[in-house]
Write a protein that holds these residues in place. Structure first.
Motif, PDB file in Angstrom:
ATOM      1  N   VAL A  21       0.705  -1.237  -0.123  1.00 26.77           N
ATOM      2  CA  VAL A  21       0.132  -0.155  -0.040  1.00 26.77           C
ATOM      3  C   VAL A  21       0.863   1.115   0.097  1.00 26.77           C
ATOM      4  CG1 VAL A  21      -1.693   1.069   1.218  1.00 26.77           C
ATOM      5  CG2 VAL A  21      -1.733  -1.268   1.445  1.00 26.77           C
ATOM      6  N   ASP A  22       0.455   2.270  -0.756  1.00 26.23           N
ATOM      7  CA  ASP A  22       1.190   3.392  -0.733  1.00 26.23           C
ATOM      8  C   ASP A  22       0.137   4.632  -0.279  1.00 26.23           C
ATOM      9  OD1 ASP A  22       3.618   2.924  -1.730  1.00 26.23           O
ATOM     10  OD2 ASP A  22       2.873   2.831  -3.726  1.00 26.23           O
ATOM     11  N   ALA A  35      -4.539   9.621  -0.154  1.00 17.09           N
ATOM     12  CA  ALA A  35      -5.259   8.441  -0.458  1.00 17.09           C
ATOM     13  C   ALA A  35      -4.303   7.257  -0.463  1.00 17.09           C
ATOM     14  CB  ALA A  35      -5.942   8.650  -1.670  1.00 17.09           C
ATOM     15  N   HIS A  37      -3.575   3.786  -1.632  1.00 14.99           N
ATOM     16  CA  HIS A  37      -3.486   2.884  -2.900  1.00 14.99           C
ATOM     17  C   HIS A  37      -2.835   1.483  -2.804  1.00 14.99           C
ATOM     18  CE1 HIS A  37      -5.669   6.042  -5.320  1.00 14.99           C
ATOM     19  NE2 HIS A  37      -5.062   6.608  -4.675  1.00 14.99           N
ATOM     20  N   ALA A  38      -3.493   0.548  -3.247  1.00 17.21           N
ATOM     21  CA  ALA A  38      -2.686  -0.649  -3.528  1.00 17.21           C
ATOM     22  C   ALA A  38      -1.446  -0.551  -4.585  1.00 17.21           C
ATOM     23  CB  ALA A  38      -3.749  -1.613  -4.099  1.00 17.21           C
ATOM     24  N   ARG A  39      -0.396  -1.014  -4.198  1.00 22.64           N
ATOM     25  CA  ARG A  39       0.705  -0.886  -5.280  1.00 22.64           C
ATOM     26  C   ARG A  39       0.490  -1.766  -6.551  1.00 22.64           C
ATOM     27  NH1 ARG A  39       6.126  -0.815  -1.323  1.00 22.64           N
ATOM     28  NH2 ARG A  39       5.580   1.149  -0.460  1.00 22.64           N
ATOM     29  N   ARG A  40       1.105  -1.322  -7.444  1.00 23.34           N
ATOM     30  CA  ARG A  40       0.792  -2.087  -8.802  1.00 23.34           C
ATOM     31  C   ARG A  40       1.875  -3.576  -8.416  1.00 23.34           C
ATOM     32  NH1 ARG A  40       3.629  -3.305 -13.597  1.00 23.34           N
ATOM     33  NH2 ARG A  40       5.443  -1.969 -12.943  1.00 23.34           N
TER      34      ARG A  40
END
Length: 50
Positions: A21-22, A35, A37-40
């Motif tokens: 997560v970032d 926010a 966001h899930a890391r790619r």
């Protein structure tokens, strides 16, 4: 204030070792500017063997 929120969430994620997560700055009117966001997922073709 957004810098404090961002730093807090980055530290929290680091402490939890949440490496998938970032915390990203996402400025918008009337809402929080950070926010999560899930890391790619890494593309296997990007992996390098050593």
């Amino acid at each position: 204030m957004r810098g404090i929120n961002h730093a807090f969430l980055c530290g929290l994620l680091e402490g939890l070792r949440a490496d998938t997560v970032d915390a990203l700055l996402v400025p918008r009117t009337g809402g929080c500017c950070v926010a999560l966001h899930a890391r790619r997922s890494p593309d296997p073709s990007d992996w390098h063997r050593t």
